[in-house]
Design a protein around this motif. Structure first.
Motif, PDB file in Angstrom:
ATOM      1  N   SER A  32      -7.370   0.135   5.277  1.00  0.00           N
ATOM      2  CA  SER A  32      -8.045  -1.012   4.665  1.00  0.00           C
ATOM      3  C   SER A  32      -9.551  -0.913   4.893  1.00  0.00           C
ATOM      4  O   SER A  32     -10.032  -0.105   5.693  1.00  0.00           O
ATOM      5  CB  SER A  32      -7.521  -2.313   5.284  1.00  0.00           C
ATOM      6  OG  SER A  32      -7.877  -2.367   6.661  1.00  0.00           O
ATOM      7  N   GLU A  77      -8.534   4.408   1.091  1.00  0.00           N
ATOM      8  CA  GLU A  77      -7.695   3.324   0.577  1.00  0.00           C
ATOM      9  C   GLU A  77      -6.353   3.868   0.113  1.00  0.00           C
ATOM     10  O   GLU A  77      -5.306   3.258   0.340  1.00  0.00           O
ATOM     11  CB  GLU A  77      -8.405   2.620  -0.591  1.00  0.00           C
ATOM     12  CG  GLU A  77      -9.495   1.664  -0.154  1.00  0.00           C
ATOM     13  CD  GLU A  77     -10.183   1.013  -1.350  1.00  0.00           C
ATOM     14  OE1 GLU A  77      -9.673   1.177  -2.481  1.00  0.00           O
ATOM     15  OE2 GLU A  77     -11.212   0.354  -1.146  1.00  0.00           O
ATOM     16  N   GLY A 113       0.817  -1.202   0.000  1.00  0.00           N
ATOM     17  CA  GLY A 113       0.000   0.000   0.000  1.00  0.00           C
ATOM     18  C   GLY A 113       0.845   1.243   0.000  1.00  0.00           C
ATOM     19  O   GLY A 113       1.890   1.306   0.626  1.00  0.00           O
ATOM     20  N   GLN A 127     -10.502  -1.302   8.510  1.00  0.00           N
ATOM     21  CA  GLN A 127     -10.182  -0.125   9.322  1.00  0.00           C
ATOM     22  C   GLN A 127     -11.168   1.015   9.077  1.00  0.00           C
ATOM     23  O   GLN A 127     -11.505   1.756   9.999  1.00  0.00           O
ATOM     24  CB  GLN A 127      -8.766   0.354   9.020  1.00  0.00           C
ATOM     25  CG  GLN A 127      -7.667  -0.447   9.697  1.00  0.00           C
ATOM     26  CD  GLN A 127      -6.302   0.139   9.414  1.00  0.00           C
ATOM     27  OE1 GLN A 127      -5.951   0.399   8.275  1.00  0.00           O
ATOM     28  NE2 GLN A 127      -5.531   0.355  10.465  1.00  0.00           N
TER      29      GLN A 127
END
Length: 591
Positions: A391, A386, A265, A394
């Motif tokens: 995520s 995102e 990420g 979350q």
């Protein structure tokens, strides 16, 4: 080996932070710990320090190792003076040895009123006292969790030099990239509940990380190519899938079921900004004082439309005051602050605003807007989250479950999502992980408006700034072109040089020579230390002769011998110095 942690497992609720990880620390090694916010870096340090128990595995320090630990939230006694807090737990002899050094370290950390009570200090000042307490105690291993937080750039530079000279072992969680570049000799990344080790400093880590990612991507491309060919074969029909082709079918299924390298990420966001007119923020002969002390005096400046300004200075000098004046959050005592009609300020304060711990993360962003317009199109609040590494799970979790760094990242997202055209950032690098810092810097590089940032992060300032304002604490604000390193170089050039006559060293005869208490004790024991090291080296050489055919054991023994030889050389140099000093002291007595 000073410290070993083997097969460590630790969870936070349903989330696994560390899974069957091991770490070994040798004498003199300096290890930097990095990873995303909430990855488990602080948890790892707590386990190494014995402040937290793992669910599985064990930590085994050498029984003779002295270990000192700096947590993110150190305990303190409100009625203790600074010196009492630094010396807490030390006996009288240890206090006497550390007395002068404690005062020196506290002063270098901006704390010169040694009788001040701990209860009167700010959170940052209390952390600096805790750092001083760790640095002045005898230790073989230092475990430091974000030691540069709440230090100004000059203090950070001093601490960097201190740790570079320090001979013990070090494990340090930090996001300060200059620290990682200049101090550490090995790095470990905490990611996906695993530890990955890299030999060398930050630059070596970046190079090796890029190589590993490229190798993983190349392997994945090859797997996908083979998978496509096998898929075509499988789809040809029953004739191609006879009994003799069973192995090939199993190969296809195995390739199909493999997982490719996990896409890491990253915070990627096209710069959001509203239109900015010709006039931005202008300060004209601005002054501001508090309780009779002038922190900004007769200062004028204008932020250009694409400005990149770094604001530096010692703690309490007035850096945040200057930013608050620019933002219109403070009124000047004299002078004027004018904002252009189209200016939309995004103010990232040093402290997060109050966040409802029960509010869901996605609802916090929706308070800014359900849909966010970007240069690349419209993003929903979820898509924006995102891109900021939150995520799906979350996003629908309460804010109270986020780590401190994750809350900081969420606050930053809310500021940028409001599409300001002037960004005022007060310590934006505190509590943000390196990935987020890197992308924030890339974001600022493409940001079409003006940016002014207070920061102690020298790497960030060098990368971001086109000019630097120094707030000196006496009311003066001076400007230097470039970033922090440019300012530092200009200060060296302007430093007054003493006349040659003054620079000459005074004759030794005019000084009263004597051992310090620490030197006296060292002189009394150093010959025994040298004899012990010589004995250790002889034993290691004997073991090498006995295990000449065991290459693994031989390599380990040779590495141990090299370290012991290095220690012996240092002891011999020190013995020469102390013996010479002792002879001069004795000669002085006879005069």
């Amino acid at each position: 080996m000073l410290l070993s942690a083997e097969h460590i497992t630790r969870s936070l609720g349903a989330r696994v932070l560390l899974e069957d990880v091991s770490l070994y620390l040798d004498r003199g090694e300096k290890l930097g710990v990095i990873g995303a916010n909430g990855a488990g870096k602080s948890t790892l340090l707590k386990i190494l320090a014995g402040a937290e128990e793992p669910e599985g595995g064990a930590v085994r320090p050498d029984p003779n190792v002295r270990l000192e630990y700096l947590p993110q939230s150190p305990a303190y006694g409100e009625e203790n003076t600074l010196l009492e807090q630094v010396f807490a737990g030390l006996d009288a002899a240890a206090r006497e040895v550390a007395g002068h050094e404690a005062k020196t370290v506290l002063t270098r950390l901006g704390l010169s009123d040694f009788e001040r009570k701990m209860g009167t200090l700010s959170g940052g000042e209390r952390r600096r006292v805790a750092l001083a307490s760790v640095l002045v105690r005898p230790a073989d291993v230092l475990l430091l969790d974000e030691p540069t937080n709440h230090l100004d750039a000059e203090m950070v530079g001093w601490l960097e030099d201190f740790l570079k000279r320090w001979k013990g072992a070090l494990v340090m969680v930090t996001h300060d990239r200059y620290f990682l570049e200049r101090v550490v000799d090995r790095m470990v990344e905490v990611e996906n509940a695993r530890l990955t080790f890299y030999t060398g400093n930050y630059a070596a880590y970046l190079e090796r990380k890029a190589e590993l990612m490229e190798m993983a991507q190349a392997s994945e491309r090859k797997r996908q190519s083979i998978l496509r060919r096998e898929y075509q074969w499988v789809m040809q029909g029953a004739k191609a899938r006879g009994t003799k082709s069973r192995e090939r079918l199993e190969r296809f299924e195995s390739l199909r079921d493999q997982e490719g390298p996990e896409a890491r990420g990253r915070v990627e966001l096209t710069a959001l900004s509203s239109r900015l007119g010709k006039k931005t923020v202008e300060l004209s002969h601005v002054s501001k004082a508090f309780a009779g002390r002038t922190v900004i005096r007769d200062f004028s400046c204008m932020l250009l439309r694409d400005d990149r300004v770094g604001v530096i200075g010692s703690n309490g000098s007035g850096k945040s005051t200057l930013l608050n004046l620019m933002a219109g959050r403070l009124r000047p005592d004299s002078g004027a602050v004018e904002l252009g009609e189209t200016v939309r300020i995004g103010y990232f304060s040093q402290e997060n605003p109050p966040m409802d711990p029960e509010q869901r993360v996605i609802d916090y962003v929706k308070d800014v807007g359900n849909y966010i317009e970007t240069a690349s199109g419209t993003l929903t609040a979820g898509q924006l989250l995102e891109q900021f590494l939150f995520s799906g799970d979350q996003q629908y979790s309460p804010i109270g479950k986020l780590s401190g760094g994750e809350k900081r990242r969420l606050f930053l997202l809310s500021i940028l999502a409001a599409a300001p055209n002037v960004l005022l950032l007060d310590e934006p690098t505190n509590d943000l992980d390196i990935d987020t810092l890197t992308v924030l810097e890339d974001y600022l590089e493409g940001f079409p408006g003006a940016v002014a940032a207070v920061s102690h992060d020298r790497y960030f300032l060098d990368k971001m700034c086109r000019r630097t304002f120094l707030v000196d604490g006496e009311g003066e604000v001076t400007e230097t072109p470039g970033g922090y390193s440019d300012w530092l170089e200009s200060r060296k050039e302007k430093a007054p040089k003493a006349p040659a006559a003054e620079r000459k060293e005074k004759p030794r005869g005019s000084q009263k020579l004597k051992f310090s208490y620490k030197e006296q004790r060292e002189f009394e024991t150093i010959e025994g230390d040298i004899a012990a090291l010589e004995k250790k080296i002889a034993a290691l050489q004997a073991q090498q002769a006995a295990q000449a055919s065991d290459y693994v054991a031989l390599g380990r023994l040779q590495a141990e011998e090299a370290r012991a030889q290095g220690e012996l050389e240092e002891k011999m140099e020190r013995w020469v110095y102390l013996t010479d000093l002792n002879e001069r002291i004795e000669a002085q007595k006879e005069e």
